[in-house]
Scaffold this motif. Sequence first.
Motif, PDB file in Angstrom:
ATOM      1  N   PRO A  91       0.804  -1.234   0.000  1.00 25.99           N
ATOM      2  CA  PRO A  91       0.000   0.000   0.000  1.00 25.99           C
ATOM      3  C   PRO A  91       0.827   1.269   0.000  1.00 25.99           C
ATOM      4  CG  PRO A  91      -0.913  -1.590   1.531  1.00 25.99           C
ATOM      5  CD  PRO A  91       0.371  -2.161   1.060  1.00 25.99           C
ATOM      6  N   SER A  92       1.905   1.332   0.789  1.00 25.84           N
ATOM      7  CA  SER A  92       2.711   2.555   0.899  1.00 25.84           C
ATOM      8  C   SER A  92       4.009   2.413   0.117  1.00 25.84           C
ATOM      9  CB  SER A  92       3.000   2.865   2.373  1.00 25.84           C
ATOM     10  OG  SER A  92       1.816   3.017   3.096  1.00 25.84           O
ATOM     11  N   TYR A  93       3.906   1.880  -1.063  1.00 29.31           N
ATOM     12  CA  TYR A  93       5.105   1.624  -1.866  1.00 29.31           C
ATOM     13  C   TYR A  93       5.830   2.944  -2.167  1.00 29.31           C
ATOM     14  CZ  TYR A  93       8.063   0.078  -5.717  1.00 29.31           C
ATOM     15  OH  TYR A  93       9.142  -0.194  -6.526  1.00 29.31           O
ATOM     16  N   GLY A  94       7.139   2.956  -1.863  1.00 26.31           N
ATOM     17  CA  GLY A  94       7.949   4.148  -2.074  1.00 26.31           C
ATOM     18  C   GLY A  94       7.843   5.151  -0.958  1.00 26.31           C
ATOM     19  N   GLY A  95       7.095   4.854   0.094  1.00 22.25           N
ATOM     20  CA  GLY A  95       6.932   5.791   1.207  1.00 22.25           C
ATOM     21  C   GLY A  95       7.272   5.145   2.531  1.00 22.25           C
ATOM     22  N   LYS A  96       6.460   5.444   3.541  1.00 17.90           N
ATOM     23  CA  LYS A  96       6.688   4.897   4.873  1.00 17.90           C
ATOM     24  C   LYS A  96       6.417   3.390   4.890  1.00 17.90           C
ATOM     25  CE  LYS A  96       5.444   9.162   7.264  1.00 17.90           C
ATOM     26  NZ  LYS A  96       4.541   9.780   8.284  1.00 17.90           N
TER      27      LYS A  96
END
Length: 457
Positions: free
Chosen positions: A49-54
């Motif tokens: 779900p938060s790919y590339g983020g937290k």
Amino acid sequence: MTHINIINFFITIISIFKLIHSSNLTSDLRNVSAILNDLLKTYDRYHRPSYGGKPDKVIVDIYVRSMSGISELNMEYSFDCFLRQRWTDARLIYNTTSAMNYKSLPVSIQMFSKIWKPDTYFYNGQRSYIHSVPHVNRFFRIATDGSILYSQRLTIRASCIMNLRNLPLDTQHCTLLIGSFAYDSEETIYEWNTKSAVDVERDLIMNQFSLIDASVGTQILLRDNRTRSIIYVVFALRRHVGYFLIQLYIPCVLIVFLSWVGLWLNREATNDRINLGVTTVLTLIFIIIEGKKDLPQVSYITALDCFLAVCFIFVFSTLFEFAFVHYYTKARTGDLNENMRELEDYIIQNDDSDPNDNELTSSDIHLVYRPSIIIRSSSIKITQKKSVKKCCRNFYCKPAYSTFQGRALKNIFYMNSVSKIDILARILYPLTFFIFNLIYWIYYLYASQQQSKRETK
């Protein structure tokens, strides 16, 4: 006629309400299907779900239903549980309408394969499986804020490195490590549910152990040059001593007591004492072999090994004590006769010696068969006084080949011969065994408590 019209009126109203309710249900189902189809239009289940983020947080809690299969041989344990996982997927956020007022969508498990899910992995797991009778035991729900609840019924079999030095007075601590198989700590973080991390069935009963505690924690594991977010639960299992008391401890103590019976037998009862000693040794060996066959072959000495070894030493030393007594108290007597019972028919005849003379020589002592005295009694010409003295001598003197052997045969046929070594052993053996048991139980009970405290920390 009026009553019939009233009844028909109420029936018509009820049917209208049923049609309205069924139409509402149908519209709800259509709305749910429309929402799900709309959510999956642009959904990519191959990315988190938060790919590339937290990193994504996975909240875990466990409900333990039963626990069994704790094996010291294989160093493993198993338990049946409900494993619940919660995470948030912003791509699955939806809005409810006045006609459909659901806090979470009742979604079929078939849709679970169409969304992303964490690859939860048991690091020390062995042969774990999901229950599938009569159907696969799992479900999931999607809330309006995109949070997902996924629950499944599992039987988890995991390895457990056991320390058996205090067996059977031990407390084992079995750990279950949970984490992601592929994602590192920068992508997925596992945490315990703060409200109830691990719940245990109230009526949880095990045969050999009792679950006294289930503590949880988190840690960062370095694996393949990557940090992994790990959560763990430690099950503290205290062993029941009753089985070992009934099967090993009490029988061994009774056999040790039985071996001491030979100390109250006279030292001339050679066959009885040897048979008793050999029987107790063989019986104790059989009990030790049967009791140890289901336990692992560890390289160190356990508390059970110590107790069994000391019991065997006591039983074997009792047999050795009789050999010691027999050698040092009977060594100078020599072989008296192969058939000692026949010597009861012999008496000592000494016509010329004085019955009051204590110094007897081998020349004036010889054996005469008792029936021969009856045959020769008519030919012997002695006075009545001398005959009385001879009868008294024949009554008091015991059969022997020499003076020393005559005194030995006196003990055999007329009294129980007791050795001073046996008298000392009757006191020393029970006292030593009691002191050993006192030290043994105090030491290992204290060591078990200290081991439990160290492993809990």
